[in-house]
Design an enzyme around this catalytic site. Sequence first.
Site, PDB file in Angstrom:
ATOM      1  N   HIS A   1     -15.373  95.592  59.029  1.00  0.00           N
ATOM      2  CA  HIS A   1     -15.939  94.725  59.925  1.00  0.00           C
ATOM      3  C   HIS A   1     -15.728  93.517  60.826  1.00  0.00           C
ATOM      4  CE1 HIS A   1     -16.341  91.852  57.168  1.00  0.00           C
ATOM      5  NE2 HIS A   1     -16.180  90.909  58.104  1.00  0.00           N
TER       6      HIS A   1
ATOM      7  N   SER B   1     -11.776  87.210  56.519  1.00  0.00           N
ATOM      8  CA  SER B   1     -11.995  88.460  55.420  1.00  0.00           C
ATOM      9  C   SER B   1     -11.230  89.209  56.019  1.00  0.00           C
ATOM     10  CB  SER B   1     -13.422  88.753  56.733  1.00  0.00           C
ATOM     11  OG  SER B   1     -14.504  87.881  56.632  1.00  0.00           O
TER      12      SER B   1
ATOM     13  N   ASP C   1     -17.183  98.473  53.223  1.00  0.00           N
ATOM     14  CA  ASP C   1     -16.321  97.407  54.412  1.00  0.00           C
ATOM     15  C   ASP C   1     -15.134  97.486  53.531  1.00  0.00           C
ATOM     16  OD1 ASP C   1     -16.278  95.838  56.601  1.00  0.00           O
ATOM     17  OD2 ASP C   1     -17.652  93.549  54.735  1.00  0.00           O
TER      18      ASP C   1
END
Length: 580
Positions: A219, A323, A249
């Site tokens: 993402h 992230s 992911d």
Amino acid sequence: MARSERRPVLQEVLQRLRVYCLTVTKHLAGAVLTAFLVRTVVNSIARVLNHVRKSSIIQLVIRISNVSGLVSGFLYETPGNIMERIMRIRQSVALIASVCILVVGAALGMGIGAWAGKPVFGAYHAVPIYLGQSGAHGQAGGDAMGFAPMIDPLLPAVVSITSSRIVKVPQSQMPFFNDPFFQQFFGGQFPRAPQQQRERGLGSGVIVSPDGYILTNNHVIDKATDIKVILSDKRQLTGKVVGADPKTDIAVVKIDTGGLPTIPLGDSSKIRVGDYAFAIGNPFGVGETATMGIISATGRNGLDIEDYEDFIQTDAAINPGNSGGALLNARGELIGINTAILSGGSGGNQGIGFAIPINMAKHVMDEILKHGKVIRGYIGVGIQDLTPDLAKAFNVPSGKGALVGNVDPNSPGGKAGLQRGDVITELNGEAISGQNDLRLRVGSMAPGTTVHLKVLRNGQARDMTLTLGEAPAAKGAAASENAEENSPMRGVQVDELTSNVRRELGLGPDVKGVVVTEVPDGSPAQDAGLQRGDVIQQVNRQPVDSVSEYQRLISQAGKQAIVLLVNRGGTTSFVVVEPE
């Protein structure tokens, strides 16, 4: 004896030696202090006796008492005799005082220990000592001042990643600009609605090889047209997406440089709840940041964050921008890729963060580097957890196994004889704890692998053997992941055309192709008339039988216009998708 077995013995020896040294030091200090005090007292007594001997009043009293001979024999002895007697007195007093001090001290210590319920200062009790290991990556663990010797050498291996993408804004989002009132008010010069806008993203990444391969989250770079990787020395390099796996992911990015610092990979299967955890990343874009916590839980799933979930939970602070960053253990090893948080609506850290285990991330990375995508095993059945109520209804023990809710008759499971209502309890001799366990284990195997299942059907156990197929591409996976960034089909998402999908679309079994699951607003494909539910049967006059074949043909086309043969409701037509 192995090195790992010698370390606890060495720790115990060092601990005992430390305690013994402290005890001897305290006793020596006590003896010196006692000798000093006794010497001071004896010297004071000697000075008093000397003054008494010289006193004229005492001399008169001694003569009157008729014991002057005895007393004077002592008082008028030579100085040598007097000092000899005094030294004998000092030695006796010192010995007696030392014995008394030791006895009183022992009694006092036992009394305080019994009253407090804790060991007396200096008493031995085992305390583990963790010895650091120096190495190329600073695996020194913590010291008296903290974990800087371990973390500091690893910081340059965590990078910041910025990405941007161009998105088109449909005219329908701003209908008031087409209103006649606005047109009259602005005299025909009314402002035009923007046709496109640039979205920017921020994340982190972990360098896992010196030649520039970086692990991050999908993402972070999803649909990006421009990726910049910012190193610790402030260099900004262009990043290229090698491949991505939306189901976990995970993405792999490559930068064209060498000699980069890396973080050694750990083994996430060995972590335990309570272990130290360190999160490194670039939260909110403030710069490289390290936070500390513990492993709060392992094997977290059912969060509906990703298709394949086996998260590590930690309370080390993870915030937006973290992230794709690193989760480390106390040995300076990479045990996870930070990916998500539960923020409770605040958007920030609430002490519940999730990381993808490094064992899963490494498997995905290896698949991407080898095949350009992740190829997973596939049984072809829909499964769910076996709740106590379901177990009672199907007459099977509760708590273990995965309940089969749907079977594709053309899938490996269907051909092997699996039926709706079966409970899969074992895979290759190992117990299945639930549907997520079965999904993860089958997904980690290669297509063509032969597996052995133990199944409960109507309370009766039976064994089955089947050969795994290849799992269909992720629903909604971008078909142009490996295509040129400016491909006219960029952003169009497709899925396999299964028998169930054919029935839903009213198509015959002879129709081959891939089904369109998403067309971005304002994209060239939307402008060309492509819609969700269309079946793409050809790309540039070449037949399409699978998602992988579609991706290959799109990648070959590059930035050129693409001719599609589209089947919509049983009627086929050609569609030309022009580049932007």
